[in-house]
Scaffold this motif. Sequence first.
Motif, PDB file in Angstrom:
ATOM      1  N   TRP A 125       0.834  -1.207   0.000  1.00 44.42           N
ATOM      2  CA  TRP A 125       0.000   0.000   0.000  1.00 44.42           C
ATOM      3  C   TRP A 125       0.869   1.257   0.000  1.00 44.42           C
ATOM      4  CZ3 TRP A 125      -0.126   3.399   4.286  1.00 44.42           C
ATOM      5  CH2 TRP A 125      -0.956   4.512   4.105  1.00 44.42           C
ATOM      6  N   ALA A 126       1.908   1.294   0.839  1.00 40.16           N
ATOM      7  CA  ALA A 126       2.769   2.471   0.909  1.00 40.16           C
ATOM      8  C   ALA A 126       3.442   2.751  -0.429  1.00 40.16           C
ATOM      9  CB  ALA A 126       3.820   2.285   2.006  1.00 40.16           C
ATOM     10  N   VAL A 127       3.922   1.696  -1.080  1.00 35.75           N
ATOM     11  CA  VAL A 127       4.562   1.865  -2.379  1.00 35.75           C
ATOM     12  C   VAL A 127       3.555   2.373  -3.411  1.00 35.75           C
ATOM     13  CG1 VAL A 127       5.700   0.671  -4.280  1.00 35.75           C
ATOM     14  CG2 VAL A 127       6.352   0.156  -1.932  1.00 35.75           C
ATOM     15  N   CYS A 128       2.333   1.845  -3.366  1.00 33.23           N
ATOM     16  CA  CYS A 128       1.305   2.278  -4.314  1.00 33.23           C
ATOM     17  C   CYS A 128       0.955   3.751  -4.128  1.00 33.23           C
ATOM     18  CB  CYS A 128       0.046   1.421  -4.168  1.00 33.23           C
ATOM     19  SG  CYS A 128       0.198  -0.231  -4.853  1.00 33.23           S
ATOM     20  N   VAL A 129       0.906   4.198  -2.877  1.00 27.70           N
ATOM     21  CA  VAL A 129       0.621   5.608  -2.615  1.00 27.70           C
ATOM     22  C   VAL A 129       1.696   6.492  -3.227  1.00 27.70           C
ATOM     23  CG1 VAL A 129       0.506   7.358  -0.781  1.00 27.70           C
ATOM     24  CG2 VAL A 129      -0.757   5.223  -0.539  1.00 27.70           C
ATOM     25  N   VAL A 130       2.934   6.106  -3.010  1.00 26.21           N
ATOM     26  CA  VAL A 130       4.053   6.906  -3.481  1.00 26.21           C
ATOM     27  C   VAL A 130       4.167   6.886  -5.007  1.00 26.21           C
ATOM     28  CG1 VAL A 130       6.571   7.060  -3.496  1.00 26.21           C
ATOM     29  CG2 VAL A 130       5.348   6.675  -1.364  1.00 26.21           C
ATOM     30  N   ARG A 131       3.958   5.741  -5.597  1.00 25.11           N
ATOM     31  CA  ARG A 131       4.201   5.604  -7.030  1.00 25.11           C
ATOM     32  C   ARG A 131       2.957   5.864  -7.874  1.00 25.11           C
ATOM     33  NH1 ARG A 131       8.302   0.978  -8.696  1.00 25.11           N
ATOM     34  NH2 ARG A 131       8.872   2.701 -10.070  1.00 25.11           N
ATOM     35  N   GLY A 132       1.844   6.190  -7.229  1.00 23.28           N
ATOM     36  CA  GLY A 132       0.642   6.517  -7.983  1.00 23.28           C
ATOM     37  C   GLY A 132      -0.029   5.314  -8.602  1.00 23.28           C
ATOM     38  N   SER A 133       0.139   4.134  -7.989  1.00 22.80           N
ATOM     39  CA  SER A 133      -0.456   2.904  -8.514  1.00 22.80           C
ATOM     40  C   SER A 133      -1.743   2.579  -7.778  1.00 22.80           C
ATOM     41  CB  SER A 133       0.523   1.732  -8.357  1.00 22.80           C
ATOM     42  OG  SER A 133       1.775   2.010  -8.945  1.00 22.80           O
ATOM     43  N   LYS A 134      -2.660   1.880  -8.447  1.00 21.22           N
ATOM     44  CA  LYS A 134      -3.860   1.360  -7.808  1.00 21.22           C
ATOM     45  C   LYS A 134      -3.515   0.058  -7.095  1.00 21.22           C
ATOM     46  CE  LYS A 134      -6.933   4.316  -9.580  1.00 21.22           C
ATOM     47  NZ  LYS A 134      -7.828   5.176  -8.785  1.00 21.22           N
ATOM     48  N   PHE A 135      -4.038  -0.094  -5.884  1.00 17.29           N
ATOM     49  CA  PHE A 135      -3.732  -1.260  -5.059  1.00 17.29           C
ATOM     50  C   PHE A 135      -4.938  -2.187  -5.055  1.00 17.29           C
ATOM     51  CE2 PHE A 135      -2.871  -2.678  -0.385  1.00 17.29           C
ATOM     52  CZ  PHE A 135      -2.340  -3.867  -0.836  1.00 17.29           C
ATOM     53  N   VAL A 136      -4.723  -3.445  -5.505  1.00 18.22           N
ATOM     54  CA  VAL A 136      -5.789  -4.441  -5.571  1.00 18.22           C
ATOM     55  C   VAL A 136      -5.380  -5.643  -4.723  1.00 18.22           C
ATOM     56  CG1 VAL A 136      -7.255  -5.849  -7.066  1.00 18.22           C
ATOM     57  CG2 VAL A 136      -6.283  -3.701  -7.936  1.00 18.22           C
ATOM     58  N   ILE A 137      -6.256  -6.061  -3.817  1.00 15.49           N
ATOM     59  CA  ILE A 137      -6.005  -7.257  -3.013  1.00 15.49           C
ATOM     60  C   ILE A 137      -6.910  -8.379  -3.510  1.00 15.49           C
ATOM     61  CG2 ILE A 137      -6.031  -8.302  -0.717  1.00 15.49           C
ATOM     62  CD1 ILE A 137      -5.629  -5.570   0.496  1.00 15.49           C
ATOM     63  N   ASP A 138      -6.329  -9.543  -3.739  1.00 13.21           N
ATOM     64  CA  ASP A 138      -7.091 -10.737  -4.092  1.00 13.21           C
ATOM     65  C   ASP A 138      -7.148 -11.617  -2.839  1.00 13.21           C
ATOM     66  OD1 ASP A 138      -8.429 -12.734  -5.351  1.00 13.21           O
ATOM     67  OD2 ASP A 138      -6.869 -13.233  -6.804  1.00 13.21           O
ATOM     68  N   TRP A 139      -8.307 -11.610  -2.189  1.00 12.66           N
ATOM     69  CA  TRP A 139      -8.477 -12.307  -0.915  1.00 12.66           C
ATOM     70  C   TRP A 139      -8.780 -13.783  -1.178  1.00 12.66           C
ATOM     71  CZ3 TRP A 139      -8.055  -9.584   3.739  1.00 12.66           C
ATOM     72  CH2 TRP A 139      -8.035  -8.181   3.636  1.00 12.66           C
ATOM     73  N   HIS A 140      -7.793 -14.646  -0.914  1.00 12.77           N
ATOM     74  CA  HIS A 140      -7.984 -16.091  -1.038  1.00 12.77           C
ATOM     75  C   HIS A 140      -8.496 -16.686   0.275  1.00 12.77           C
ATOM     76  CE1 HIS A 140      -4.889 -16.488  -4.554  1.00 12.77           C
ATOM     77  NE2 HIS A 140      -5.651 -15.432  -4.665  1.00 12.77           N
ATOM     78  N   ASN A 141      -8.158 -16.034   1.368  1.00 17.10           N
ATOM     79  CA  ASN A 141      -8.505 -16.493   2.709  1.00 17.10           C
ATOM     80  C   ASN A 141      -8.078 -15.384   3.653  1.00 17.10           C
ATOM     81  OD1 ASN A 141      -9.236 -18.087   4.916  1.00 17.10           O
ATOM     82  ND2 ASN A 141      -8.065 -19.865   4.282  1.00 17.10           N
ATOM     83  N   SER A 151      -9.638 -22.657   6.847  1.00 17.78           N
ATOM     84  CA  SER A 151      -9.379 -22.124   8.187  1.00 17.78           C
ATOM     85  C   SER A 151     -10.390 -21.046   8.557  1.00 17.78           C
ATOM     86  CB  SER A 151      -7.952 -21.564   8.258  1.00 17.78           C
ATOM     87  OG  SER A 151      -7.778 -20.507   7.325  1.00 17.78           O
ATOM     88  N   SER A 152     -10.892 -20.337   7.557  1.00 23.60           N
ATOM     89  CA  SER A 152     -11.894 -19.301   7.798  1.00 23.60           C
ATOM     90  C   SER A 152     -13.301 -19.783   7.516  1.00 23.60           C
ATOM     91  CB  SER A 152     -11.600 -18.076   6.921  1.00 23.60           C
ATOM     92  OG  SER A 152     -11.746 -18.410   5.533  1.00 23.60           O
ATOM     93  N   GLY A 153     -13.416 -20.893   6.777  1.00 23.30           N
ATOM     94  CA  GLY A 153     -14.722 -21.363   6.337  1.00 23.30           C
ATOM     95  C   GLY A 153     -15.277 -20.565   5.179  1.00 23.30           C
ATOM     96  N   LEU A 154     -14.420 -19.730   4.535  1.00 23.89           N
ATOM     97  CA  LEU A 154     -14.912 -18.793   3.534  1.00 23.89           C
ATOM     98  C   LEU A 154     -14.262 -18.942   2.171  1.00 23.89           C
ATOM     99  CD1 LEU A 154     -14.971 -15.592   5.802  1.00 23.89           C
ATOM    100  CD2 LEU A 154     -16.924 -17.018   5.142  1.00 23.89           C
ATOM    101  N   ASP A 155     -13.257 -19.824   2.032  1.00 25.95           N
ATOM    102  CA  ASP A 155     -12.641 -20.009   0.720  1.00 25.95           C
ATOM    103  C   ASP A 155     -12.997 -21.381   0.181  1.00 25.95           C
ATOM    104  OD1 ASP A 155     -10.935 -21.295   2.657  1.00 25.95           O
ATOM    105  OD2 ASP A 155      -9.453 -21.511   1.073  1.00 25.95           O
TER     106      ASP A 155
END
Length: 491
Positions: A169-185, A396-400
């Motif tokens: 996230w910090a690098v994305c803020v500095v470099r002007g990139s969009k930050f996308v998280i792919d939540w597997h679990n 482990s989460s019951g969600l993936d």
Amino acid sequence: MADRGYLTVPVLVLLLAAGFVCGYSLTRTGLVWLVLLAVALAFLWLRARLGSQASNASSLNVCVLVLGDIGRSPRMQYHSVSFGKHGYSVTLVGFLGTKPHNAVLDNEKIKIVPISEVQGLTVGPAIFRYVAKVILQSLQLFYVLQKIDLPSYVLMQNPPGLPSIAVTWAVCVVRGSKFVIDWHNYGYTIMGLTHGEKHPIVQIAKWYEKFFGRFSNHNLCVTNAMKEDLQKNWSIKATTLYDNPPSIFKEAVLDDQHRLYMKLAKDYSPFRREPVGDPAEERTAFTELDPSTRTAKHVTHRPALLLSSTSWTEDEDFSILLKALEDYEQFINNGATLPSLVCVITGRGPLKEYYKTQINKMHFKHVQICTPWLEAEDYPVLLGSADLGVCLHKSSSGLDLPMKVVDMFGCCLPVCAIHFKCLHELVKHEVNGLIFKDSQELAEQLKTLLADFPSTHGKLSTFRRNLRESRQLRWDESWDQTVLPLLTADT
């Protein structure tokens, strides 16, 4: 230009590390303020030093990041290939352990940037060893993300999210990139399998994941159940992108099956035809080459091929399968008309040696077990050759959802899967497979499904026909319908 940011690394990393250490002695409110201060100071410093880079980011550069083995991260490989198909230049960052798919290695649009797995200290209190590892991994990751070509998007796999979420996230803020998280679990639930959910490290990891996860621009997740949980409990809006199989996962024709069996027979005895005859006959335990037509055919009274794949971790209890195989052997000893069984368990992981020791203590007459590691190109062929799949993944989460079942269904391979909360989003009981709760129920399911083997009129064949007729969505179609609109909406 990227090298101008390296002086900021110690500031960011040391402040974040201080937050983790102090979390053991501060109240939650104190920890929140400490980390907020660390992030704010790091942001101001980094923005001042590197803010001018943002305007240089290319709209057709993306970074796909996994703080794990790229070869064992199929979903992130599929993302990379999909980005490449739509004209993006992809920097794929991760550990180089096992060989990635040829579709990744041979793709001119994809550049792999390897990072090494940090081991940290081997002496001292556990908390300080852990913090040291976080610091070193943060330094390494920050350096790499600053060094690569400026991306318009950074797509990061979670888990593992510590320390990658905050650093990315910090690098994305500095470099002007969009930050996308792919939540597997959720990473904290996986940590909880080892340490217990009440352990301080697990609680801090949960807070960290929830706090920094909210800073992403977009979120993807693997089930609707996870989408609802992220929204309800973490106030994170996500888009469900199911794990759909790519086109390489399909039923294997007999000639391809035979070639793979011949290859595996060199190292694994369950694939050999006993007694071994003339090598020129090209016979395996399952197939033989017709000398007149030079095409493969099934041998008479061949064994059934049972397949399970695993990462050999705590969320899969393979003692359930081993006990079910003992019961299956006993069914035959008691007079049941059932085929001999070859059980293949693929994968690598920390508990493999433990279970191999258990397997070596078992003595069967009608069941054989082997645990090969398959090359990326051989795995789909083996799935497409098997008669039945078994899944012991308990989220482990019951969600993936288990990607191994997705791949099996891509090969029209029916599955027996152990029950957990959202499994119904994938496995439809009595339609494309069966759901069990314990070893006794699994053993009875094996007995029922293989009673008519290899007949094409039993329940096993019905499940396979249902999978063929379901015309399930493939990865490319799903990605184009789900991810591509998120990208075009930003332009």
